[in-house]
Design a protein around this motif. Structure first.
Motif, PDB file in Angstrom:
ATOM      1  N   UNK A   1       2.431 -11.329  -3.519  1.00 58.31           N
ATOM      2  CA  UNK A   1       3.431 -12.073  -2.774  1.00 58.31           C
ATOM      3  C   UNK A   1       4.630 -11.211  -2.418  1.00 58.31           C
ATOM      4  N   UNK A   2       4.816 -10.109  -3.170  1.00 63.89           N
ATOM      5  CA  UNK A   2       5.968  -9.255  -2.905  1.00 63.89           C
ATOM      6  C   UNK A   2       5.799  -8.509  -1.584  1.00 63.89           C
ATOM      7  N   UNK A   3       6.903  -8.212  -0.935  1.00 63.67           N
ATOM      8  CA  UNK A   3       6.881  -7.520   0.354  1.00 63.67           C
ATOM      9  C   UNK A   3       6.686  -6.019   0.142  1.00 63.67           C
ATOM     10  N   UNK A   4       5.820  -5.418   0.942  1.00 62.50           N
ATOM     11  CA  UNK A   4       5.584  -3.975   0.890  1.00 62.50           C
ATOM     12  C   UNK A   4       6.490  -3.299   1.915  1.00 62.50           C
ATOM     13  N   UNK A   5       7.253  -2.335   1.446  1.00 66.45           N
ATOM     14  CA  UNK A   5       8.134  -1.583   2.337  1.00 66.45           C
ATOM     15  C   UNK A   5       7.718  -0.120   2.338  1.00 66.45           C
ATOM     16  N   UNK A   6       7.825   0.496   3.493  1.00 65.70           N
ATOM     17  CA  UNK A   6       7.457   1.901   3.652  1.00 65.70           C
ATOM     18  C   UNK A   6       8.608   2.683   4.264  1.00 65.70           C
ATOM     19  N   UNK A   7       8.658   3.967   3.915  1.00 68.58           N
ATOM     20  CA  UNK A   7       9.623   4.885   4.505  1.00 68.58           C
ATOM     21  C   UNK A   7       8.987   6.252   4.597  1.00 68.58           C
ATOM     22  N   UNK A   8       8.834   6.744   5.825  1.00 65.33           N
ATOM     23  CA  UNK A   8       8.211   8.047   6.075  1.00 65.33           C
ATOM     24  C   UNK A   8       6.816   8.123   5.459  1.00 65.33           C
ATOM     25  N   UNK A   9       6.071   7.024   5.577  1.00 61.44           N
ATOM     26  CA  UNK A   9       4.693   6.998   5.092  1.00 61.44           C
ATOM     27  C   UNK A   9       4.541   6.777   3.607  1.00 61.44           C
ATOM     28  N   UNK A  10       5.655   6.588   2.857  1.00 61.72           N
ATOM     29  CA  UNK A  10       5.582   6.374   1.423  1.00 61.72           C
ATOM     30  C   UNK A  10       6.001   4.947   1.100  1.00 61.72           C
ATOM     31  N   UNK A  11       5.325   4.354   0.110  1.00 62.85           N
ATOM     32  CA  UNK A  11       5.641   2.995  -0.298  1.00 62.85           C
ATOM     33  C   UNK A  11       6.909   2.991  -1.135  1.00 62.85           C
TER      34      UNK A  11
ATOM     35  N   UNK B   1      -7.638  14.458  -4.326  1.00 66.72           N
ATOM     36  CA  UNK B   1      -7.522  15.746  -3.640  1.00 66.72           C
ATOM     37  C   UNK B   1      -8.254  16.841  -4.395  1.00 66.72           C
ATOM     38  N   UNK B   2      -8.233  16.760  -5.726  1.00 68.03           N
ATOM     39  CA  UNK B   2      -8.941  17.767  -6.525  1.00 68.03           C
ATOM     40  C   UNK B   2     -10.427  17.765  -6.213  1.00 68.03           C
ATOM     41  N   UNK B   3     -11.009  16.571  -6.010  1.00 67.19           N
ATOM     42  CA  UNK B   3     -12.436  16.446  -5.726  1.00 67.19           C
ATOM     43  C   UNK B   3     -12.724  16.411  -4.221  1.00 67.19           C
ATOM     44  N   UNK B   4     -11.708  16.762  -3.410  1.00 62.87           N
ATOM     45  CA  UNK B   4     -11.874  16.825  -1.957  1.00 62.87           C
ATOM     46  C   UNK B   4     -12.307  15.475  -1.380  1.00 62.87           C
ATOM     47  N   UNK B   5     -11.753  14.390  -1.919  1.00 62.92           N
ATOM     48  CA  UNK B   5     -12.099  13.051  -1.451  1.00 62.92           C
ATOM     49  C   UNK B   5     -11.052  12.483  -0.518  1.00 62.92           C
ATOM     50  N   UNK B   6     -11.182  11.202  -0.223  1.00 57.59           N
ATOM     51  CA  UNK B   6     -10.245  10.505   0.651  1.00 57.59           C
ATOM     52  C   UNK B   6      -9.713   9.269  -0.067  1.00 57.59           C
ATOM     53  N   UNK B   7      -8.480   8.909   0.260  1.00 56.01           N
ATOM     54  CA  UNK B   7      -7.827   7.746  -0.339  1.00 56.01           C
ATOM     55  C   UNK B   7      -7.111   6.975   0.763  1.00 56.01           C
ATOM     56  N   UNK B   8      -7.350   5.675   0.794  1.00 52.04           N
ATOM     57  CA  UNK B   8      -6.752   4.836   1.841  1.00 52.04           C
ATOM     58  C   UNK B   8      -6.070   3.631   1.199  1.00 52.04           C
ATOM     59  N   UNK B   9      -4.803   3.411   1.565  1.00 49.48           N
ATOM     60  CA  UNK B   9      -4.038   2.259   1.115  1.00 49.48           C
ATOM     61  C   UNK B   9      -3.799   1.338   2.309  1.00 49.48           C
ATOM     62  N   UNK B  10      -4.066   0.053   2.140  1.00 52.01           N
ATOM     63  CA  UNK B  10      -3.825  -0.907   3.213  1.00 52.01           C
ATOM     64  C   UNK B  10      -3.387  -2.231   2.594  1.00 52.01           C
ATOM     65  N   UNK B  11      -2.730  -3.056   3.385  1.00 53.89           N
ATOM     66  CA  UNK B  11      -2.234  -4.318   2.850  1.00 53.89           C
ATOM     67  C   UNK B  11      -1.985  -5.317   3.973  1.00 53.89           C
ATOM     68  N   UNK B  12      -2.009  -6.593   3.586  1.00 56.20           N
ATOM     69  CA  UNK B  12      -1.622  -7.703   4.454  1.00 56.20           C
ATOM     70  C   UNK B  12      -0.509  -8.459   3.725  1.00 56.20           C
ATOM     71  N   UNK B  13      -0.159  -9.606   4.225  1.00 63.50           N
ATOM     72  CA  UNK B  13       0.869 -10.398   3.559  1.00 63.50           C
ATOM     73  C   UNK B  13       0.395 -10.946   2.221  1.00 63.50           C
ATOM     74  N   UNK B  14      -0.918 -11.066   2.042  1.00 63.12           N
ATOM     75  CA  UNK B  14      -1.452 -11.703   0.841  1.00 63.12           C
ATOM     76  C   UNK B  14      -2.257 -10.770  -0.055  1.00 63.12           C
ATOM     77  N   UNK B  15      -2.658  -9.590   0.432  1.00 66.37           N
ATOM     78  CA  UNK B  15      -3.523  -8.709  -0.352  1.00 66.37           C
ATOM     79  C   UNK B  15      -3.076  -7.258  -0.235  1.00 66.37           C
ATOM     80  N   UNK B  16      -3.442  -6.487  -1.261  1.00 65.80           N
ATOM     81  CA  UNK B  16      -3.246  -5.031  -1.257  1.00 65.80           C
ATOM     82  C   UNK B  16      -4.579  -4.399  -1.620  1.00 65.80           C
ATOM     83  N   UNK B  17      -4.954  -3.351  -0.908  1.00 67.97           N
ATOM     84  CA  UNK B  17      -6.269  -2.746  -1.082  1.00 67.97           C
ATOM     85  C   UNK B  17      -6.142  -1.231  -1.218  1.00 67.97           C
TER      86      UNK B  17
END
Length: 427
Positions: free
Chosen positions: A372-382, A404-420
């Protein structure tokens, strides 16, 4: 007669393998081959007192070779140059000054003597260069191998600051070397010793980071076993109470007091339901440490009133160590539970964790939580809404470093009700 080419080739290969302890080599052989050719120029650069041209131009060549040969980020490539280039320059300076000065006494000043002296200098430099890097390899190869993927950004920056002093000293000693250039040898030796000491410091920092991760996971296991012990104690108490209660029900039935027996049995069932189950013994996956952690987080979610769903199939996962897995699961679950705690009393709290190892060789991980909390970003950082803002982001940063150590990928995404959070790592 010394085979100078063979000796120097061996020295360059040892030098490249030392760099490979800090950085992951690229798979493209042509790029690695081009880098090895460049390293050959860097490691054999002639360092002459009061001649800044060679030492100045070889530094960007070193950086380009690091980019061609290795897959790490720019900070680690820069750190490798800061660590090794002062040693190369100082070593070549010392070898040139000492061998040239000594051999001047043994060879005449005519053309034949000069040619013989140059040949002797070349052979001696090749042998000394190879022996030095071989010795350094014997001392540090296994220890440096544990640095890659372990040191965090702050540790690399600290290493760069220390090495910057020796880098500046080497350049100054060569730029402003006096006529008696041998007076600069002690300073050059000190620069070499400083950077070798920096290697030892980097190993110590990496060991400290790994020890902290291991201690954290041991705490996870300790919490799990303590919770399991509490659950076992609860089971023993329930069993003892159940025996007494069944005896009471039996007595009522023996006296044919059926309504009272039925009412007593209903009350007993209600108390048993409120007592709850025994989450400590659940098996979510075959990874022992990860399973202990998931049991602990499941218990926390139950106490919070959150619906926590696990679908974990990583029993055959060998490419990612258990400490890294616990860091990924633990930090992301902590963030999800924190978001659920901030929800209103009547809100529906849900956390879903899916992790699997595919036959194609990929480890995938997804965690979704309600919020329920609002997600705020600044310069790509939460940005955080925690009271202790200084502790914010450490969990995400730890997970990102592992990815990054294992040369993988990480994706952060969110809506008003969920964080993924979604991770993908090739094992």
């Amino acid at each position: 007669m010394v085979d100078e080419r063979a000796v120097r080739t061996g020295g360059r290969m040892v030098f490249f393998r030392l760099l490979a302890c800090l950085m992951k080599p690229r798979r493209q052989r042509l790029l690695r081959l081009a880098a090895v050719v460049g390293y050959a120029q860097v490691t054999t650069v002639i360092v002459i007192p009061q001649d800044p041209v060679n030492i100045t131009w070889m530094l960007p060549v070193f950086l380009v070779c690091n980019w061609l040969a290795f897959e790490e980020g720019w900070l680690i490539r820069l750190s490798a140059a800061m660590l090794f280039y002062p040693i190369v320059a100082a070593l070549n300076f010392i070898l040139h000054v000492t061998t040239g000065g000594v051999l001047d006494r043994w060879f005449p000043d005519d053309l034949a003597g000069l040619t013989a002296k140059n040949g002797a200098i070349t052979s001696l430099l090749a042998c000394a260069f190879t022996l030095f890097w071989l010795l350094l390899w014997k001392l540090f190869a296994r220890r440096l191998d544990g640095i890659r993927g372990t040191l965090d950004v702050r540790s690399w920056i600290l290493l760069d600051v220390i090495c910057a002093a020796s880098m500046a000293a080497v350049f100054s000693n060569i730029y402003f070397s006096p006529d008696k250039s041998y007076l600069m040898i002690p300073g050059m030796i000190a620069c070499i010793a400083t950077n070798i000491g920096s290697m030892d410091l980097a190993v110590h920092l990496a060991d400290s980071i790994r020890s902290e991760l291991e201690r954290k996971n041991l705490r996870f296991q300790q919490d799990y076993y303590e919770e399991l012990e509490r659950n076992q104690l609860q089971i023993r108490r329930l069993r003892h109470d159940m025996n007494n209660q069944l005896a009471a029900v039996g007595a009522l039935l023996g006296e044919k007091r059926y309504p009272e027996a039925e009412e007593y049995f209903a009350q007993m069932t209600s108390r048993t339901d409120r007592a709850g189950g025994t989450p400590g013994g659940r098996r979510f996956c075959g990874q022992r440490m990860v399973n202990a952690l998931l049991n602990l987080k499941y218990q926390e979610a139950s106490e919070l009133g959150a619906d926590l769903f696990f679908h974990v199939d990583i029993d055959r996962l060998l490419g990612v160590d258990e400490i890294s897995l616990c860091t990924i699961f633990g930090n992301t679950l902590d963030n999800a539970l924190e978001a659920c705690r901030k929800m209103g009393p009547d809100a529906e709290r849900r956390i879903s964790v899916k992790a699997r190892y595919a036959e194609s060789g990929y480890f995938s991980y997804e965690i979704v939580n309600t919020k329920q909390n609002e997600i705020r970003e600044k310069k790509g950082k939460l940005l955080t809404d925690k009271e202790d803002a200084g502790s914010h982001g450490l969990g995400v940063a730890s997970v990102r470093e592992i990815v990054e150590r294992y040369q993988g990928t990480m994706d952060l995404s969110y809506t008003e009700e969920e964080f993924r959070v979604v991770l993908l790592i090739e094992c």
